[in-house]
Design a protein around this motif. Structure first.
Motif, PDB file in Angstrom:
ATOM      1  N   ASP A 140       0.836  -1.208   0.000  1.00 46.99           N
ATOM      2  CA  ASP A 140       0.000   0.000   0.000  1.00 46.99           C
ATOM      3  C   ASP A 140       0.868   1.255   0.000  1.00 46.99           C
ATOM      4  O   ASP A 140       0.572   2.225  -0.702  1.00 46.99           O
ATOM      5  N   ASP A 141       1.953   1.240   0.778  1.00 45.35           N
ATOM      6  CA  ASP A 141       2.883   2.376   0.788  1.00 45.35           C
ATOM      7  C   ASP A 141       3.507   2.583  -0.586  1.00 45.35           C
ATOM      8  O   ASP A 141       3.634   3.718  -1.062  1.00 45.35           O
ATOM      9  N   ARG A 144       0.929   4.102  -2.926  1.00 46.05           N
ATOM     10  CA  ARG A 144       0.719   5.532  -2.628  1.00 46.05           C
ATOM     11  C   ARG A 144       1.883   6.368  -3.147  1.00 46.05           C
ATOM     12  O   ARG A 144       1.678   7.442  -3.711  1.00 46.05           O
TER      13      ARG A 144
END
Length: 171
Positions: A140-141, A144
């Motif tokens: 997810d990081d 993003r």
């Protein structure tokens, strides 16, 4: 042990887990779309705001039918507009300074860079039990960070950089 690829006349020395035939990578869809948008912007700056699939394909050294398939999601997202009938073409749906690489990425629906196991790992194994939630947070990081970087670059920015830093050699 090498495997024989039927009908090929040669042995396949690649490991079993590698693809047997070359496949278009998910990320190349983004590259093709961005290339086409930059070409359309350059053409517009030169006084020709609309290009046929054939003209775009010539820049990509590709096939016009592939160009149409690749650009359809951009049209559906409003990043491109098309005319009707023979000889009509593609044009930017809004100024290139207002089309970010993130807009393009989202329009073509490129899959995330990484994914989890296709099936749930053994939940009785300490690694199998904990790996999915931990990797999900890492992935997810990454997603993003990619989205944020793509959001900071427009098609106009990219074309300006290409023309400034990588001009076509003369002669």
């Amino acid at each position: 042990m090498p495997r024989h690829r039927p009908g090929s006349g040669h042995l396949n020395l690649s490991p079993w887990w590698l693809p047997k035939e070359p496949a278009i990578a998910a990320n190349s869809h983004l590259t093709v779309a961005v290339h086409a948008l930059c070409w359309l912007e350059l053409s517009s700056r030169r006084g020709t705001p609309t290009l046929t699939s054939e003209r775009i394909a010539a820049s990509l050294d590709s096939n016009p039918a592939l160009v149409r398939r690749s650009l359809a999601p951009l049209r559906d997202a409003g990043l491109l507009v098309t005319g009707r009938g023979p000889g009509s073409g593609w044009a930017l749906g809004r100024p290139a300074s207002r089309i970010t690489l993130r807009d393009v990425h989202e329009a073509i629906g490129v899959m995330p860079a990484f994914d989890l196991h296709a099936h749930e790992p053994n939940q009785e194994c300490p690694v199998g039990f904990g790996i999915r939630p931990v990797l999900s947070a890492v992935y997810d990081d990454v997603d993003r960070a990619v989205a944020d970087r793509l959001d900071r670059t427009t098609i106009a920015d990219l074309l300006d950089t290409i023309l400034r830093d990588r001009p076509l050699p003369v002669g």
